[in-house]
Enzyme design. Sequence first.
Site, mmCIF file in Angstrom:
data_model
loop_
_atom_site.group_PDB
_atom_site.id
_atom_site.type_symbol
_atom_site.label_atom_id
_atom_site.label_comp_id
_atom_site.label_asym_id
_atom_site.label_seq_id
_atom_site.Cartn_x
_atom_site.Cartn_y
_atom_site.Cartn_z
ATOM 1 N N ASP A 140 6.616 -3.889 10.483
ATOM 2 C CA ASP A 140 5.154 -3.804 10.659
ATOM 3 C C ASP A 140 4.717 -3.962 12.113
ATOM 4 O O ASP A 140 3.742 -3.349 12.552
ATOM 5 C CB ASP A 140 4.408 -4.803 9.753
ATOM 6 C CG ASP A 140 4.894 -6.240 9.882
ATOM 7 O OD1 ASP A 140 5.858 -6.486 10.633
ATOM 8 O OD2 ASP A 140 4.296 -7.125 9.226
ATOM 9 N N SER A 156 8.374 -5.025 6.164
ATOM 10 C CA SER A 156 8.132 -6.092 7.137
ATOM 11 C C SER A 156 9.036 -7.297 6.943
ATOM 12 O O SER A 156 8.570 -8.415 6.664
ATOM 13 C CB SER A 156 6.667 -6.512 7.056
ATOM 14 O OG SER A 156 5.854 -5.375 7.094
ATOM 15 N N ARG A 192 0.830 -1.204 0.000
ATOM 16 C CA ARG A 192 0.000 0.000 0.000
ATOM 17 C C ARG A 192 0.862 1.250 0.000
ATOM 18 O O ARG A 192 1.950 1.287 0.577
ATOM 19 C CB ARG A 192 -0.906 0.035 1.247
ATOM 20 C CG ARG A 192 -1.942 -1.068 1.244
ATOM 21 C CD ARG A 192 -3.092 -0.746 2.184
ATOM 22 N NE ARG A 192 -2.647 -0.554 3.562
ATOM 23 C CZ ARG A 192 -3.412 -0.021 4.503
ATOM 24 N NH1 ARG A 192 -4.635 0.412 4.219
ATOM 25 N NH2 ARG A 192 -2.969 0.106 5.737
HETATM 26 C C1 BG6 Z 1 -0.848 -4.732 8.492
HETATM 27 C C2 BG6 Z 1 0.298 -4.073 7.839
HETATM 28 O O1 BG6 Z 1 -0.920 -4.023 9.649
HETATM 29 O O2 BG6 Z 1 -0.640 -6.081 8.850
HETATM 30 C C3 BG6 Z 1 1.103 -4.995 6.934
HETATM 31 O O3 BG6 Z 1 -0.120 -2.887 7.270
HETATM 32 C C4 BG6 Z 1 1.453 -6.190 7.712
HETATM 33 O O4 BG6 Z 1 2.252 -4.362 6.491
HETATM 34 C C5 BG6 Z 1 0.142 -6.874 7.964
HETATM 35 O O5 BG6 Z 1 2.416 -6.969 7.149
HETATM 36 C C6 BG6 Z 1 0.252 -8.240 8.432
HETATM 37 O O6 BG6 Z 1 -0.862 -8.861 7.936
HETATM 38 P P1 BG6 Z 1 -0.991 -9.673 6.581
HETATM 39 O O7 BG6 Z 1 -2.043 -10.646 6.907
HETATM 40 O O8 BG6 Z 1 -1.367 -8.719 5.525
HETATM 41 O O9 BG6 Z 1 0.344 -10.322 6.356
HETATM 42 C C1 GLC Z 2 8.129 -11.970 8.887
HETATM 43 C C2 GLC Z 2 9.140 -10.864 8.847
HETATM 44 C C3 GLC Z 2 8.925 -9.897 9.965
HETATM 45 C C4 GLC Z 2 7.494 -9.442 9.955
HETATM 46 C C5 GLC Z 2 6.570 -10.601 10.001
HETATM 47 C C6 GLC Z 2 5.125 -10.182 9.974
HETATM 48 O O1 GLC Z 2 8.370 -12.717 10.016
HETATM 49 O O2 GLC Z 2 10.453 -11.393 8.918
HETATM 50 O O3 GLC Z 2 9.765 -8.824 9.854
HETATM 51 O O4 GLC Z 2 7.275 -8.596 11.045
HETATM 52 O O5 GLC Z 2 6.825 -11.454 8.933
HETATM 53 O O6 GLC Z 2 4.782 -9.558 8.796
#
Ligand code: BG6
Ligand code: GLC
Length: 923
Positions: free
Chosen positions: A663, A609, A549
Site C-alpha cells: 500500500d 499491505s 476493495r
Molecule cells: C489506503 C489503501 O490508501 O490506505 C489501503 O487503499 C491502506 O490499502 C490504507 O492499507 C491504510 O489505511 P487504513 O487506515 O485503512 O489502514
Molecule cells: C503493516 C504491513 C505493511 C503495510 C502497513 C500499512 O505494517 O506490514 O506492509 O504497509 O501495515 O498498511
Amino acid sequence: MDSIGSAGLRQGEEALSYPEEGLPGPSDSSELVQECLQQFKVTGAQLQQIQASLLGSMEQALRGQASPAPAVRMLPTYVGSTPHGTEQGDFVVLELGATGASLRVLWVTLTGTEGHRVEPRSQEFVIPQEVMLGAGQQLFDFAAHCLSEFLDVQPVSKQGLQLGFSFSFPCHQTGLDRSTLISWTKGFRCSGVEGQDVVQLLRDAIQRHGAYNIDVVAVVNDTVGTMMGCELGARPCEVGLVVDTGTNACYMEEARHVAVLDEDRGRVCVSVEWGSFSDVGALGPVLTTFDHTLDHESLNPGAQRFEKMIGGLYLGELVRLVLAHLARRGVLFGGGTSPALLSRGSILLEHVAEMEDPSAGAARVHAILQDLGLSPGASDVELVQHVCAAVCTRAAQLCAAALAAVLSRLQHGREQQTLQVAVATGGRVCERHPRFCSILQGTVMLLAPECDVSFIPSADGGGRGVAMVTAVAARLAAHRRLLEETLAPFRLNHDQLAAVQAQMRKAMVKGLRGEASSLRMLPTFVRATPDGSERGDFLALDLGGTNFRVLLVRVTTGVQITSQIYSIPESVAQGSGQQLFDHIVDCIVDFQQKQGLSGQSLPLGFTFSFPCRQLGLDQGILLNWTKGFNASDCEGQDVVNLLREAITRRQAVELNVVAIVNDTVGTMMSCGYEDPRCEIGLIVGTGTNACYMEELRNVAGVPGDSGRMCINMEWGAFGDDGSLAMLSTCFDASVDQASINPGKQRFEKMISGMYLGEIVRHILLHLTSLGVLFRGQQTQCLQTRDIFKTKFLSEIESDSLALRQVRAILEDLGLPLTSDDALMVLEVCQAVSQRAAQLCGAGVAAVVEKIRENRGLEELAVSVGVDGTLYKLHPHFSSLVAATVRELAPRCVVTFLQSEDGSGKGAALVTAVACRLAQLTRV
Ligand code: BG6
Ligand code: GLC
Ligand code: GLC
C-alpha cells in the site's frame, strides 16, 4: 414616600408586615428627626422590586450577557460539590479581606469522620493602614510574614504544608488555584494587584520569605468557605451568606445555566458578588443623601453601592453621617459636634451594634458617645438608638431582598415549586447582631414564602470550609501529579527523537545490505513512476487496511475509478488461507458481475499491505502477517499463486495478475501521477509503513547498479531487535503482549491506528487503579479489549469539540465521568497521539536525509504521498509529523500529499506501467 419602618405601614400594605424587632417606639422629637429617619425606611414593594431586579441581573450575568452597569458578577468558583464529610488532613488557612483590616491564619484539622471535630487554632493580625493602601507586594509580604509568625509557635513541620487562601474580593477564577482579582472592594486599594493572579502573588511572597515550604492549593471567597464549612444537616446547605465588612452570597447553580462554563452536568458554586448591584431603578428610591455622601467620600466612589448600604464597614459611617447632620441642625447634643464626630471612620460597627442593642442600656450608649467627645442628654441617647436601629434595619431588609433573589434563582434553576434549603451565615454582622439576623430571616420568609429556609450560623468563620475545599484541591493536585508521572515517558524530547532517527538510519543501511536488521528493506521491482502515457482498463484489489476493495480503474488522459468495499470478517482474516483467498475471489466475481465485466480478463494489480519478499513485480512471498490478519498456510507462500489457485478453484473467472504492490508503494505511485517529485509513500492507518526510491547500487540482492528501485521498508517492525526498548512503556508492553503477534511490529504498535486506542485504554486502566480516574472504580467496559477505538482519539482531540462532547463520547462507551475525568482522558489521548506522530516524523526524517545524502545534495525538495485513516482523520497528527521532520531534517523541504483514491489506484498504475513497458519490449 411609601415606607415601612418605625412609623408603621402605609395604608394598603398591611398584607406585608416586615419585622423590626425591638426597635424603640416612635419618638416625639422634632419633625427633623422623623424626616431623617424616614429616609431609611424601605417599603415591601421596594424590597420586592430590588429582589426582582437582582434576580434579573443574576440571570443575565449567568447567560453571559454583558450589562452596561457593573451589575452582579456571578463568578464560578470551581467548587463543584458540597462536602462529603470524608475530607481529612491538616491545613493552613489564610483569610484576607473578610474582616476589615485584619488577616487571620488558622490551623485546621479535618478528621474525615462526621461529628468528630477538632477546634482550629487561629491568630489574628491587624493590617496596618499603609499596607492596605500600599504596594501589592507589601501586602503579600505581610501575609507571608504573618504565616511564619503563626506557624513558628505551632508544633508542625516546616515542609509540605498545604494552604487554603480565603481571599474575599471579586475574582475571576480559572481553576481551584488560579484567581485574578477584578477590583478591590471594601477598604483595600493596593497597587499592582488588580488583573493579577493572587495565588501566584502569595506563592511568590512565601518563597521570598523563605521560612516555610507551603503549597497554596486552593483559593476561595469567604462565602464559599462559609457554605462549605456548614455542618452536614438534614437538608443540603447550598447557600453561603456573609455580612461582615462587606456582603455577598454564593450558592450551588446548575452548571448548564452558567454560560461561561460550557458544562451540561452537575452543579457549580457561584459567587454572586451582589455588593456591586446598582440598578438605579430599584436602588435609586431607597438611596438617601447620607448614602450619596458616604459613597463620595469612599475609596471607590460609584462602586459597590449595594454593599455600602449593608456591609459592616459602612454601617457605622452611615450612623456617623446622620448624627453629625442632626447635631449640626441642632437636634442632637444641643447642637454641638466634636472633632471625632466629624472625622470619617470614628463610629465602628461594634459601636452601632452595642448602641442599638436594647439590652445594652442607656449608660453604654452614653459612654460610647462620650468617647466620641460628645455630651449627650437623655433624649439624645434615645434618638441615637433610633438612628442605629433605622440604619441596621434597612441593611437587614436589603440583605433579605438579595437573599430572597438567590433563593428564587435556586428555585428557578431546579424547576421546583417549593424549595427546602439551608443557608450558612457568617460574618460579624450576622454573628453579633441578633436583631440583624432576625429581621433578615423574617423578611426572607415574607419575600420568598415558597422557600423553606433554615439558617445555620457558621461555627468558625468559614475556616473549616476553606480547609474542605483545600482538601479537595489537594487531592486533585495529587491526581494531576500522578497523571503527569504516567504520561512523562510519552513526552519525547529532541534528543530522543534524533536518536530514533539515527537508529532508523542505521537499520536501513543494514537492511539494504542484507545484514541482520529489524528493517527488511524489501525491493519492490517498481523502478519508475508513471509518465502519463499509460492507457487502458485495469482491475485492482486492495487488501490490508480498514476496507477490502475491488476497483475498476480506467486510465486515459486522467484516471477514473469505480470501486466497491467488501467486508472481511475477523473469522476469515484469521481462518484458513484457502478460505481467505476464496472469499477474495468471490468478491471479485461479484464486482465483475455488477460492473458488466464478466468474461473479460483485465490486467490486475493487487495491493497487498503486508511484508512480501518480491522476486519480480508479479511474485510476492508473504513473510509474515501483520495487523489483524493471521490466516493459516499463507506465510512463506507466493500470494499471487494463492490468488491464482483460488481463481482456478472458482473456474468461472479468468484473471491476469500483473503486479503485487504494497500500500505504501500504491500510495506513492498514485500521488506520483500528480507530482513527479513524490518519491516516498507513507501509511499511517491500521498499520504504518513507508517506501521510497533508493539507488539500485545500494540494494544488495537485485542485479544492476544504475537507476533506482522503490524499497518497501516495513518499518512497522523497526525495534523488533530491542532497539526501541528505551522508549517502550509498560503500556506498550501490555498492548504487545495481548496482540496476536507479541514481540513483533513494535514501532507500528506505538504509532498506528490499530494500537493507539489500546494504549490509551491501558493508561486509563492504570489511572483508575491509582484512583485518579473514574473515582477509582474499574468498569467492565474499560476491561474490554479494543473498546477504545483509535477514531475516538481523533474525535476527542478535535479542537471544535467541547469537553462535554468528549464526555458524551466516553459515556457512550459506558464510562460515567466527571469533567475532571474528561480533561484527563483528553490529555492521555494527546500524549499518546503526539508520541505516535513524532516517532513517525523521526522515521520520515531518516528517509529524506538518506535520499538527500544518496544524491549528494545540499538541499532536497521531495514529496511524500500519504494515506491512512489515522493520518487523515486525526486533527493534529499530520502537522506534528511535518513539524518533527522540519526539526530533524532541516536541509530537506518536504511536502506531504494526501492520497485521494487509496493505493488501489496506485496498484492499477503500477500495472499500467508494467503493461506499457511489456508492450515496448514486444515492439
Ligand atoms: C489506503 C489503501 O490508501 O490506505 C489501503 O487503499 C491502506 O490499502 C490504507 O492499507 C491504510 O489505511 P487504513 O487506515 O485503512 O489502514
Ligand atoms: C503493516 C504491513 C505493511 C503495510 C502497513 C500499512 O505494517 O506490514 O506492509 O504497509 O501495515 O498498511
Ligand atoms: C465584598 C467582596 C466579596 C466578599 C464580601 C464579603 O463584597 O467583594 O468577595 O464575599 O465582600 O466579605
